[in-house]
Design an enzyme around this catalytic site. Structure first.
Site, PDB file in Angstrom:
ATOM      1  N   CYS A  59       8.981  -8.104  -8.677  1.00 51.91           N
ATOM      2  CA  CYS A  59       7.839  -7.226  -8.998  1.00 51.91           C
ATOM      3  C   CYS A  59       8.211  -5.754  -8.855  1.00 51.91           C
ATOM      4  CB  CYS A  59       6.657  -7.550  -8.101  1.00 51.91           C
ATOM      5  SG  CYS A  59       6.229  -9.298  -8.141  1.00 51.91           S
ATOM      6  N   THR A 291       5.499 -33.518  -8.435  1.00 49.52           N
ATOM      7  CA  THR A 291       5.591 -33.853  -9.865  1.00 49.52           C
ATOM      8  C   THR A 291       5.294 -35.340 -10.061  1.00 49.52           C
ATOM      9  OG1 THR A 291       7.907 -34.488  -9.795  1.00 49.52           O
ATOM     10  CG2 THR A 291       7.449 -32.131 -10.108  1.00 49.52           C
ATOM     11  N   ALA A 298       7.380 -29.280  -7.512  1.00 44.12           N
ATOM     12  CA  ALA A 298       7.662 -28.111  -8.361  1.00 44.12           C
ATOM     13  C   ALA A 298       6.597 -27.044  -8.096  1.00 44.12           C
ATOM     14  CB  ALA A 298       7.676 -28.494  -9.840  1.00 44.12           C
ATOM     15  N   GLY A 300       5.471 -22.543  -8.712  1.00 45.11           N
ATOM     16  CA  GLY A 300       5.714 -21.234  -9.317  1.00 45.11           C
ATOM     17  C   GLY A 300       5.410 -21.178 -10.807  1.00 45.11           C
ATOM     18  N   ASP A 301       6.078 -20.232 -11.458  1.00 45.39           N
ATOM     19  CA  ASP A 301       5.814 -19.962 -12.874  1.00 45.39           C
ATOM     20  C   ASP A 301       6.047 -21.178 -13.774  1.00 45.39           C
ATOM     21  OD1 ASP A 301       5.430 -17.399 -12.023  1.00 45.39           O
ATOM     22  OD2 ASP A 301       7.111 -16.516 -13.133  1.00 45.39           O
TER      23      ASP A 301
HETATM   24  P1  FAD Z   1      11.196 -16.669  -9.871  1.00 45.00           P
HETATM   25  O1  FAD Z   1      10.763 -15.776  -8.779  1.00 45.00           O
HETATM   26  O2  FAD Z   1      11.444 -16.068 -11.208  1.00 45.00           O
HETATM   27  O3  FAD Z   1      12.488 -17.415  -9.381  1.00 45.00           O
HETATM   28  C1  FAD Z   1      13.108 -18.368 -10.177  1.00 45.00           C
HETATM   29  C2  FAD Z   1      14.589 -18.333  -9.888  1.00 45.00           C
HETATM   30  O4  FAD Z   1      15.130 -19.571 -10.277  1.00 45.00           O
HETATM   31  C3  FAD Z   1      15.312 -17.279 -10.697  1.00 45.00           C
HETATM   32  O5  FAD Z   1      15.957 -16.347  -9.846  1.00 45.00           O
HETATM   33  C4  FAD Z   1      16.318 -18.064 -11.540  1.00 45.00           C
HETATM   34  O6  FAD Z   1      17.572 -17.424 -11.618  1.00 45.00           O
HETATM   35  C5  FAD Z   1      16.426 -19.345 -10.775  1.00 45.00           C
HETATM   36  N1  FAD Z   1      16.759 -20.486 -11.611  1.00 45.00           N
HETATM   37  C6  FAD Z   1      16.160 -20.889 -12.761  1.00 45.00           C
HETATM   38  N2  FAD Z   1      16.722 -22.011 -13.223  1.00 45.00           N
HETATM   39  C7  FAD Z   1      17.714 -22.318 -12.365  1.00 45.00           C
HETATM   40  C8  FAD Z   1      18.660 -23.362 -12.314  1.00 45.00           C
HETATM   41  N3  FAD Z   1      18.699 -24.310 -13.246  1.00 45.00           N
HETATM   42  N4  FAD Z   1      19.528 -23.386 -11.297  1.00 45.00           N
HETATM   43  C9  FAD Z   1      19.491 -22.435 -10.327  1.00 45.00           C
HETATM   44  N5  FAD Z   1      18.619 -21.420 -10.326  1.00 45.00           N
HETATM   45  C10 FAD Z   1      17.740 -21.368 -11.337  1.00 45.00           C
HETATM   46  N6  FAD Z   1       3.775 -10.969 -10.213  1.00 45.00           N
HETATM   47  C11 FAD Z   1       2.769 -10.422  -9.526  1.00 45.00           C
HETATM   48  O7  FAD Z   1       1.938 -11.143  -8.991  1.00 45.00           O
HETATM   49  N7  FAD Z   1       2.658  -9.053  -9.415  1.00 45.00           N
HETATM   50  C12 FAD Z   1       3.553  -8.209  -9.974  1.00 45.00           C
HETATM   51  O8  FAD Z   1       3.431  -6.986  -9.845  1.00 45.00           O
HETATM   52  C13 FAD Z   1       4.600  -8.762 -10.724  1.00 45.00           C
HETATM   53  N8  FAD Z   1       5.501  -7.968 -11.322  1.00 45.00           N
HETATM   54  C14 FAD Z   1       6.541  -8.521 -11.999  1.00 45.00           C
HETATM   55  C15 FAD Z   1       7.470  -7.694 -12.603  1.00 45.00           C
HETATM   56  C16 FAD Z   1       8.535  -8.243 -13.282  1.00 45.00           C
HETATM   57  C17 FAD Z   1       9.505  -7.344 -13.956  1.00 45.00           C
HETATM   58  C18 FAD Z   1       8.697  -9.647 -13.340  1.00 45.00           C
HETATM   59  C19 FAD Z   1       9.870 -10.255 -14.056  1.00 45.00           C
HETATM   60  C20 FAD Z   1       7.775 -10.480 -12.754  1.00 45.00           C
HETATM   61  C21 FAD Z   1       6.694  -9.925 -12.083  1.00 45.00           C
HETATM   62  N9  FAD Z   1       5.731 -10.732 -11.479  1.00 45.00           N
HETATM   63  C22 FAD Z   1       4.682 -10.179 -10.806  1.00 45.00           C
HETATM   64  C23 FAD Z   1       5.802 -12.206 -11.599  1.00 45.00           C
HETATM   65  C24 FAD Z   1       6.437 -12.837 -10.368  1.00 45.00           C
HETATM   66  O9  FAD Z   1       7.640 -12.200 -10.093  1.00 45.00           O
HETATM   67  C25 FAD Z   1       6.631 -14.303 -10.635  1.00 45.00           C
HETATM   68  O10 FAD Z   1       5.392 -14.891 -10.891  1.00 45.00           O
HETATM   69  C26 FAD Z   1       7.278 -15.035  -9.454  1.00 45.00           C
HETATM   70  O11 FAD Z   1       8.489 -14.463  -9.108  1.00 45.00           O
HETATM   71  C27 FAD Z   1       7.463 -16.501  -9.813  1.00 45.00           C
HETATM   72  O12 FAD Z   1       8.149 -17.158  -8.796  1.00 45.00           O
HETATM   73  P2  FAD Z   1       9.058 -18.420  -9.131  1.00 45.00           P
HETATM   74  O13 FAD Z   1       9.660 -18.854  -7.858  1.00 45.00           O
HETATM   75  O14 FAD Z   1       8.293 -19.383  -9.933  1.00 45.00           O
HETATM   76  O15 FAD Z   1      10.156 -17.845 -10.105  1.00 45.00           O
END
Ligand code: FAD
Length: 568
Positions: A59, A291, A298, A300-301
């Site tokens: 973020c 899942t 699972a 997050g996003d």
């Molecule tokens: P992520 O935090 O994206 O982590 C997923 C990780 O998994 C990544 O680092 C990736 O490299 C890794 N990965 C994927 N596939 C594999 C694999 N096969 N093997 C190993 N590793 C893998 N949200 C807010 O609420 N407020 C904000 O202000 C905000 N600003 C943002 C600004 C930006 C530029 C971005 C990109 C996102 C922002 N978000 C914000 C969204 C927030 O960052 C995400 O919703 C959050 O990080 C999701 O968490 P996650 O764990 O699902 O995925």
């Protein structure tokens, strides 16, 4: 080139303890790992992260581009060492998980640096792979100088490009949260920025009329807006720059291009492993984030979750839900019956001094979900008491169910105190609150912070007035075809400065002496500046036998609705 070596025998689980493997080491994955350790000292926990960093502040990335954050290290919330020392969690960075073998309970991992791969056995697997920026299959989107913003290396490249090319112009494709944050930070770096957005509004999560102040603010700050026009392709110029070609045929020169047109859940691993995906393209999970495979969670996003307002499944790429889901998954893995409540899309973005915040459903979201029994009020109160210097308006829209007053959603735009009001309403929505709860909410008040009737209270009171029949609402959308008599109760100088075309002016102070001039056989639709004086007029006229309705939000809302094309 030699083929990567495979070491196919899975690492055995540590004796007596479970082996928990986590894919993705940022928001959801890192929070799951840290929480699980607090609940289970015996588990072996290993996090695999494809990128070079674990637990970084995605973020914060736009602000690193803008030089607000100047030291890259401050984006690193936790390091591999910290995970090892503090939590006894092993983090393997630059290690990509390539496949899941569910019957064997193994994953295939690949060392990104060497290309070698091996299998790792698990008792429990957690997927938190996030969402990938969408790169549409259009000519030129992979050219040098075209960037998406997801990782620290992405932002490093953008910074280097700006510095090396002495970039002066940028096109940001997509006017949503990340797009606007990038606009702010590129402007901060002195670039002239153009936004190309396919929809006719910026900030797609909010309703079109609520996006009008944002559009006007961006324009006032010198940002060029190309709304209602999509990306067709990106061409390279002979001199080294780029030209963004829009669907309309417009050609926008740029030294760099940011693609911010949304993200797509990373579901390849899950899909290839035969886990169920939902209609929105995310991984299907239950309320404990499990899942369709009992050994795999699972978060997050990448997952689909229930929207608590509409009851429908949705994907919501936000950090708060990802962190909370990571925690819920850890508790579930540890045997606790914790449930994830669902999401309501509470979000905020700041752009060049303006704040836009939202929670719950938008009106268009309700319509998409088929919800028809709702009402809405608009209000434009100051962010603190009017008598204290510096009060600035908050434009607020509240959506609520009819007839029970259950809160459905709220959106707000303004300069100060915006997110505080939306957070209060968000909390009320979480508790299944009603407009009566907002009217009754006891909130902080001193003149520099709020008002004795805070904007949140006012929103609840207005909605109560609608439900009780004290303040019937006129339908803005029917303004051009209504047989009603449109009455404007503002002062003549306000009326002269702009008014609804068919409106007749009768200032509120003269109403008590002149009301008999008004037609008794027609509905009266009453307008003022923001809706308050119209309400007073309605109460007076109703008690004298007239049928009067409020054009909620008054002339201020009228201008935004018109600018958004919602009324002719
Ligand atoms: P992520 O935090 O994206 O982590 C997923 C990780 O998994 C990544 O680092 C990736 O490299 C890794 N990965 C994927 N596939 C594999 C694999 N096969 N093997 C190993 N590793 C893998 N949200 C807010 O609420 N407020 C904000 O202000 C905000 N600003 C943002 C600004 C930006 C530029 C971005 C990109 C996102 C922002 N978000 C914000 C969204 C927030 O960052 C995400 O919703 C959050 O990080 C999701 O968490 P996650 O764990 O699902 O995925």
């Amino acid at each position: 080139m030699s083929a990567p070596t495979d070491q196919s025998s899975p690492s055995p689980p540590a004796s007596g303890s479970r082996r928990v493997l986590i894919v993705g080491g940022v928001a959801g994955g890192a929070s799951c790992a840290a929480r699980l350790r607090r609940l289970d000292e015996a588990a072996e926990i290993v996090v695999f992260e494809r990128g070079p960093y674990v637990s970084f502040a995605n973020c914060g990335l736009p602000y690193y581009v803008g030089n607000i954050i100047t030291d890259e290290r401050t984006l690193l919330v936790a390091s591999r060492e910290l995970f090892r020392q503090r939590f006894n969690v092993e983090v393997q960075t630059e290690t990509e998980v390539m496949a899941i073998d569910r019957p064997a309970r193994t994953i295939r991992v690949r060392d990104v640096r060497t290309g070698t791969s091996r299998d790792e056995g698990y008792d429990v697997l957690v997927l938190s792979p996030g969402a990938a920026p969408i790169r549409p299959p259009l000519p030129g989107v992979d050219r040098p100088g075209v960037f998406a913003v997801r990782t620290i290396p992405d932002t490093r490249q953008i910074r280097a490009w700006i510095a090396e090319r002495q970039a002066r112009t940028a096109v940001v494709v997509g006017g949503g949260f990340i797009g606007l944050e990038m606009v702010e930070n590129l402007v901060q770096r002195g670039l002239a920025v153009t936004v190309l957005e396919k929809l006719p509004q910026v900030m797609p999560p909010v309703d079109p009329e609520m996006a009008v102040p944002v559009r006007e603010h961006l324009a006032a700050k010198g940002v060029q807006l190309r709304l209602g026009d999509g990306l067709a392709g990106i061409e390279a110029l002979a001199g080294g720059g780029l030209t963004v070609v829009a669907k309309s045929g417009s050609r926008l020169p740029a030294d760099l291009v940011i693609l911010a047109i949304g993200v797509r859940p990373e579901t390849t691993l899950a899909k290839d492993a035969g886990l169920s995906l939902g209609p929105r393209g995310g991984i299907v999970v239950d309320a404990q984030m499990r899942t369709t495979d009992p050994h795999i969670w699972a978060v997050g996003d990448a997952v689909e979750v229930r929207d608590v307002v509409t009851g429908q499944e949705t994907v919501l790429p936000l950090a708060g839900p990802a962190n909370r889901q990571g925690r819920v998954a850890a508790e579930s893995i540890a045997g606790r019956a914790t449930h994830f409540r669902g999401v309501q899309a509470t979000a905020v973005v700041g752009v060049l001094g303006l704040t836009i915040a939202t929670t719950g459903a938008s009106e268009k979201g309700l319509q998409r979900a088929g919800v028809t029994r709702y009402e809405k009020v608009y209000l434009h109160p100051g962010h603190h008491a009017g008598y204290y210097p510096g009060a600035r308006p908050i434009h607020l829209k509240l959506l609520f169910a009819v007839p029970d007053g259950r809160l459905l959603g709220a959106q707000a735009v303004g300069f100060e105190g915006v997110e505080k009001r939306i957070d209060v309403i968000a909390t009320a929505i979480q508790f299944n609150g009603t407009v009566h709860d907002l009217a009754e909410a006891e909130l902080c008040y001193a003149p520099q912070f709020g008002a004795a009737k805070d904007p949140v209270n006012l929103a609840g009171m207005l909605a109560e007035n609608v439900l009780s029949g004290d303040m019937p609402l006129a339908d803005w959308a029917a303004l051009d075809r209504t047989p009603a008599f449109v009455l404007d109760v503002r002062e003549p100088h306000e009326f002269a400065a702009g008014h609804i075309p068919q409106a007749v002016n009768l200032p509120l102070p003269e109403l008590r002496t002149r009301y008999r001039e008004l037609p008794r056989d027609r509905d009266l639709w009453i307008c003022c500046g923001v809706g308050q004086r119209a309400y007073y007029a309605i109460r007076f006229l109703t008690q004298h036998g007239y049928h009067a309705r409020n054009l909620s939000g008054g002339y201020t809302t009228y201008k935004d609705l018109r600018a958004a094309g919602l009324i002719p």
